[in-house]
Design an enzyme around this catalytic site. Structure first.
Site, PDB file in Angstrom:
ATOM      1  N   PRO A 243      51.347  38.939  20.603  1.00  0.00           N
ATOM      2  CA  PRO A 243      50.344  38.113  19.662  1.00  0.00           C
ATOM      3  C   PRO A 243      48.719  38.574  20.046  1.00  0.00           C
ATOM      4  CG  PRO A 243      51.366  36.711  21.585  1.00  0.00           C
ATOM      5  CD  PRO A 243      52.001  38.049  21.304  1.00  0.00           C
ATOM      6  N   ASN A 244      47.992  38.613  18.986  1.00  0.00           N
ATOM      7  CA  ASN A 244      46.612  38.916  19.109  1.00  0.00           C
ATOM      8  C   ASN A 244      46.266  40.407  19.068  1.00  0.00           C
ATOM      9  OD1 ASN A 244      45.736  36.015  18.917  1.00  0.00           O
ATOM     10  ND2 ASN A 244      46.307  35.678  20.776  1.00  0.00           N
TER      11      ASN A 244
ATOM     12  N   ARG B 152      38.494  42.431  19.325  1.00  0.00           N
ATOM     13  CA  ARG B 152      38.798  41.105  20.180  1.00  0.00           C
ATOM     14  C   ARG B 152      38.487  41.488  21.707  1.00  0.00           C
ATOM     15  NH1 ARG B 152      44.847  40.490  23.053  1.00  0.00           N
ATOM     16  NH2 ARG B 152      44.458  38.551  23.785  1.00  0.00           N
TER      17      ARG B 152
ATOM     18  N   TYR C  64      39.424  44.754  26.217  1.00  0.00           N
ATOM     19  CA  TYR C  64      40.323  45.509  25.346  1.00  0.00           C
ATOM     20  C   TYR C  64      39.917  46.945  24.816  1.00  0.00           C
ATOM     21  CZ  TYR C  64      42.962  41.159  26.418  1.00  0.00           C
ATOM     22  OH  TYR C  64      43.734  40.146  27.116  1.00  0.00           O
TER      23      TYR C  64
ATOM     24  N   ASN D  32      54.428  45.205  24.763  1.00  0.00           N
ATOM     25  CA  ASN D  32      53.271  44.529  25.251  1.00  0.00           C
ATOM     26  C   ASN D  32      53.372  43.036  24.781  1.00  0.00           C
ATOM     27  OD1 ASN D  32      50.957  43.359  25.852  1.00  0.00           O
ATOM     28  ND2 ASN D  32      49.527  44.995  25.199  1.00  0.00           N
TER      29      ASN D  32
ATOM     30  N   ALA E  34      50.087  37.392  25.539  1.00  0.00           N
ATOM     31  CA  ALA E  34      49.951  36.136  26.371  1.00  0.00           C
ATOM     32  C   ALA E  34      51.547  35.827  26.747  1.00  0.00           C
ATOM     33  CB  ALA E  34      49.242  35.186  25.593  1.00  0.00           C
TER      34      ALA E  34
ATOM     35  N   GLU F 137      57.381  47.725  30.138  1.00  0.00           N
ATOM     36  CA  GLU F 137      56.293  46.643  29.805  1.00  0.00           C
ATOM     37  C   GLU F 137      54.792  47.522  29.905  1.00  0.00           C
ATOM     38  OE1 GLU F 137      56.339  43.507  32.897  1.00  0.00           O
ATOM     39  OE2 GLU F 137      54.487  42.828  31.945  1.00  0.00           O
TER      40      GLU F 137
ATOM     41  N   HIS G 269      50.593  46.743  29.399  1.00  0.00           N
ATOM     42  CA  HIS G 269      49.309  46.037  29.258  1.00  0.00           C
ATOM     43  C   HIS G 269      47.880  46.959  29.097  1.00  0.00           C
ATOM     44  CE1 HIS G 269      51.555  42.466  29.770  1.00  0.00           C
ATOM     45  NE2 HIS G 269      52.244  43.020  30.719  1.00  0.00           N
TER      46      HIS G 269
ATOM     47  N   ARG H   4      42.681  39.954  36.811  1.00  0.00           N
ATOM     48  CA  ARG H   4      42.066  38.994  35.961  1.00  0.00           C
ATOM     49  C   ARG H   4      42.427  37.762  36.404  1.00  0.00           C
ATOM     50  NH1 ARG H   4      43.528  40.445  29.949  1.00  0.00           N
ATOM     51  NH2 ARG H   4      41.789  38.768  29.554  1.00  0.00           N
TER      52      ARG H   4
HETATM   53  C1  DQA Z   1      47.441  41.874  27.630  1.00  0.00           C
HETATM   54  C2  DQA Z   1      47.164  40.906  28.933  1.00  0.00           C
HETATM   55  C3  DQA Z   1      47.664  39.479  28.273  1.00  0.00           C
HETATM   56  O1  DQA Z   1      47.216  38.769  29.705  1.00  0.00           O
HETATM   57  C4  DQA Z   1      46.903  38.927  27.219  1.00  0.00           C
HETATM   58  O2  DQA Z   1      47.189  37.716  27.005  1.00  0.00           O
HETATM   59  C5  DQA Z   1      46.961  39.953  26.399  1.00  0.00           C
HETATM   60  C6  DQA Z   1      46.945  41.455  26.332  1.00  0.00           C
HETATM   61  C7  DQA Z   1      46.891  43.273  27.744  1.00  0.00           C
HETATM   62  O3  DQA Z   1      47.370  44.118  27.018  1.00  0.00           O
HETATM   63  O4  DQA Z   1      46.101  43.604  28.517  1.00  0.00           O
HETATM   64  O5  DQA Z   1      46.975  39.212  24.944  1.00  0.00           O
HETATM   65  O6  DQA Z   1      49.077  41.950  27.513  1.00  0.00           O
END
Ligand code: DQA
Length: 151
Positions: free
Chosen positions: A11-12, A19, A24, A75, A78, A99, A101, A108
């Site tokens: 998501p997002n 964003r 990011y 990825n 959240a 996994e 990120h 964080r």
């Molecule tokens: C994320 C890290 C997560 O905590 C966050 O909610 C994201 C992006 C990252 O790629 O750094 O949406 O997965």
């Protein structure tokens, strides 16, 4: 036979580029996917990318991946920190999951320090921005090579 890799963005991540740029960066998802496709082509990897903002859709996609892909790069965004459903979906398949990120989740907020996903993943790459994905692709190739060598 060439390695088949599925990249799932949670998501997002469709909003990357605009964003929270301080966290990011300014690279959008389309550019990351294009670079992944370019690097996959160079490595002789068959690559598919997928993005969803919906937990159930990600669960479905993981369940379907078993038959079609050798490695999954995920990825979970959240959902990393909340989703037992995605964790269980990974446990339900034999396909290894890497996994990823963009940010270093351990630098964080405390709620991001816990990943539901890493205990059921082959490994985790975080903190390198878009390079986290490209490193994961390298890791996917290395894993397959090791498998081919019977290790
Ligand atoms: C994320 C890290 C997560 O905590 C966050 O909610 C994201 C992006 C990252 O790629 O750094 O949406 O997965």
């Amino acid at each position: 036979m060439s390695l088949k890799v599925l990249v799932i963005h949670g998501p997002n991540l469709n909003l990357l580029g605009s964003r929270e740029e301080d966290i990011y960066g300014s690279t959008d998802l389309d550019s990351i996917n294009k670079e992944l496709e370019k690097q996959a082509k160079e490595k002789g990897v068959q690559l598919e990318t997928y993005q969803s903002n919906h937990e159930g859709e990600i669960v479905d996609k993981i369940g379907e991946a078993q038959k079609k892909f050798d490695v999954l790069i995920l990825n979970p965004a959240a959902y990393t920190h909340t989703s037992i459903a995605i964790r269980d979906a990974i446990l339900a398949i034999q396909t290894p999951v890497i996994e990823v990120h963009l940010s270093n989740i351990y630098q964080r907020e405390e709620f991001r320090h816990k990943s539901m996903i890493s205990p059921v993943s082959q490994g985790q790459i975080c903190g390198f921005g878009p390079n986290s994905y490209y490193l994961a692709l390298e890791a996917a190739c290395a894993t397959q090579q090791l498998k081919g060598e019977g290790q």
